[in-house]
Design a protein around this motif. Structure first.
Motif, short mmCIF file in Angstrom:
data_model
loop_
_atom_site.label_atom_id
_atom_site.label_comp_id
_atom_site.label_asym_id
_atom_site.label_seq_id
_atom_site.Cartn_x
_atom_site.Cartn_y
_atom_site.Cartn_z
N VAL A 135 1.61 -4.93 -6.75
CA VAL A 135 0.98 -6.24 -6.97
C VAL A 135 1.96 -7.37 -6.63
O VAL A 135 1.60 -8.36 -5.99
CB VAL A 135 0.48 -6.37 -8.42
N TRP A 136 3.21 -7.21 -7.07
CA TRP A 136 4.23 -8.22 -6.78
C TRP A 136 4.46 -8.36 -5.28
O TRP A 136 4.51 -9.48 -4.74
CB TRP A 136 5.54 -7.86 -7.49
N GLY B 189 4.91 1.44 -10.32
CA GLY B 189 4.48 1.40 -8.93
C GLY B 189 3.35 0.41 -8.71
O GLY B 189 3.34 -0.33 -7.72
N ILE B 190 2.39 0.40 -9.62
CA ILE B 190 1.26 -0.53 -9.52
C ILE B 190 1.75 -1.97 -9.65
O ILE B 190 1.37 -2.85 -8.86
CB ILE B 190 0.20 -0.22 -10.59
N LEU B 191 2.59 -2.22 -10.64
CA LEU B 191 3.12 -3.58 -10.84
C LEU B 191 3.93 -4.03 -9.64
O LEU B 191 3.84 -5.19 -9.20
CB LEU B 191 3.97 -3.63 -12.11
N ILE C 98 0.84 -1.20 0.00
CA ILE C 98 0.00 0.00 0.00
C ILE C 98 0.88 1.25 0.00
O ILE C 98 0.58 2.25 -0.68
CB ILE C 98 -0.94 -0.01 1.22
N CYS C 99 1.98 1.21 0.75
CA CYS C 99 2.90 2.36 0.79
C CYS C 99 3.49 2.64 -0.59
O CYS C 99 3.60 3.80 -1.01
CB CYS C 99 4.01 2.08 1.79
N VAL C 100 3.88 1.57 -1.29
CA VAL C 100 4.44 1.73 -2.64
C VAL C 100 3.39 2.33 -3.57
O VAL C 100 3.68 3.22 -4.37
CB VAL C 100 4.93 0.37 -3.18
N LYS D 144 1.28 -12.42 0.59
CA LYS D 144 0.23 -13.42 0.69
C LYS D 144 0.80 -14.83 0.85
O LYS D 144 0.27 -15.65 1.58
CB LYS D 144 -0.66 -13.34 -0.56
N LYS D 145 1.93 -15.07 0.17
CA LYS D 145 2.55 -16.39 0.25
C LYS D 145 3.35 -16.58 1.53
O LYS D 145 3.73 -17.70 1.88
CB LYS D 145 3.47 -16.60 -0.96
#
Length: 401
Positions: free
Chosen positions: A175-176, A170-172, A77-79, A182-183
């Motif tokens: 997501v990464w 930034g969006i990509l 979220i910060c990114v 999550k993992k």
């Protein structure tokens, strides 16, 4: 488990690269905004002030809150905040909306650093904390160095609005980082949970005097380093050196990249030879090279510029790691102080040098006054009460590795 931990460390390092890539865009787009929006220099400068003050002051507060509650904003979220706030600010002609977007970017930047650096600290092997911290800070330094070039090329060839397209990395990246988080499953998270509070005796011993002295030294280092970066172009172009813009820009770029090498060396050598030993060495080695900048010409002067940058950054990573190890239960707060507040203090020190130059009528003389904090730093570093590496490793042996 080890693989997932490494991925999380690398995601923090990659996130740092992205966050610091966007932060230097603002000074590059300001001249265009002044022309297009007919902004006063005060309003334009206020945006930079709002960004820097928000980023500097929120970092230690966010770190302290995280240390006390265990809660922090996810770094993805910060990114996203950092990239979107700066990139999308160019799409509006409303000053207040633009100021809000820039402040949002600063908030993302401020929340990111203590959270990400705490992850790097917690997940790194004890004997490699220095080198992992140096890789983390280096990723941001590299992107900070190339950010202005990217923004300048985009504006020159595609116009100011093209900056908005830079939100895509930034969006990509967000997501990464989200997918990595999550993992990072419940088992791994539990294995790396925050350790039990240290005893009151340890807190009293390692907080007020040694940690406060490290923060003070970080501020002195930031004052001189930020001051050199801020006024070196003017010194080379407007002073007796008479250099052109391209040559000056090249010198500053090389200086910044040599500083990156200093960060890596400082982290690696502090792991091997001790934090305090390397901090004293780095501060002491910076003094003669600082003097060369002002007392020599030609290649000697260039050597002074480049090697001063090397040792100033050498000390930076070492002091950050020292602060974290002095406050093992307040790593977020320690990171926020050294990565945020101290840099903000450095910016204030640079303004003082500018005021001194106006009153003295000489920029070189005013800049040379920074020899005082430069020479004072190695002396003060000798008085830091800091345990040797074996004692720290023994104290942290119950931490998950």
């Amino acid at each position: 488990m080890v693989t997932e931990s490494k991925k999380k460390i690398y995601s923090s390092i990659g996130g740092h690269f992205l966050v610091d890539l966007y932060s230097p865009f603002l000074p590059i787009i300001l001249p265009v905004l002044i022309t297009n929006m007919n902004l006063s220099f005060f309003l334009a400068g206020f945006m930079v002030t709002a960004y820097n003050v928000t980023s500097s002051l929120v970092q230690p507060v966010a770190g302290l809150f995280s240390d006390r509650t265990g809660k922090k904003v996810p770094i993805w979220i910060c990114v996203l905040l950092s990239s979107a706030g700066i990139s999308l600010a160019v799409l509006t002609n409303n000053y207040l909306l633009m100021l809000a977007l820039v402040s949002g970017a600063a908030l993302g930047n401020a929340l990111f650093h203590p959270a990400a650096m705490e992850s790097v600290y917690r997940l790194s092997p004890i004997e490699k904390r220095g080198i992992f911290n140096s890789i983390f800070t280096t990723s941001g330094s590299i992107s900070y160095s190339i950010g202005p070039l990217i923004a300048g090329v985009m504006i020159t060839f595609f116009g100011l609005s093209s900056i908005a397209w830079l939100v895509i990395p930034g969006i990509l990246g967000a997501v990464w980082i989200y997918s990595v988080d999550k993992k990072f499953n419940t088992l791994v998270s539990a294995h790396y949970e925050r350790k039990k509070p240290v005893s009151k005796q340890k807190k009293e011993r390692y907080w007020w005097v040694p940690a406060g002295l490290v923060v003070f030294l970080c501020s002195l280092r930031a004052w001189t380093y930020v001051g050199i970066i801020t006024y070196l172009p003017a010194l080379l172009m407007l002073g007796q050196h008479g250099m052109d813009t391209i040559t000056t820009s090249l010198i500053v770029t090389i200086m910044l990249f040599i500083g990156v090498a200093g960060q890596i060396a400082g982290g690696y050598l502090s792991d091997r030879y001790g934090r305090k030993n390397m901090l004293v060495f780095g501060f002491a080695a910076a003094v003669p090279f600082f003097c060369l900048i002002f007392l020599s010409q030609g290649w000697l002067m260039y050597s002074g510029i480049f090697m001063y940058s090397f040792f100033a950054c050498f000390c930076y990573v070492t002091s950050v790691t020292m602060m974290q190890e002095l406050l093992p239960e307040s790593v977020g707060f320690a990171s926020g102080l050294t990565l945020g507040l101290c840099v903000g203090v450095g910016g204030i020190g640079a303004a003082i040098i500018g005021w001194a130059a106006d009153n003295m009528g000489s920029l070189p003389d005013a800049m040379f006054l920074m020899i005082i904090p430069t020479a004072l730093s190695p002396i003060l570093a000798l008085f830091i009460r800091y345990p040797d590496q074996r004692r720290i490793r023994g104290r942290d042996a119950d931490l998950p590795e």
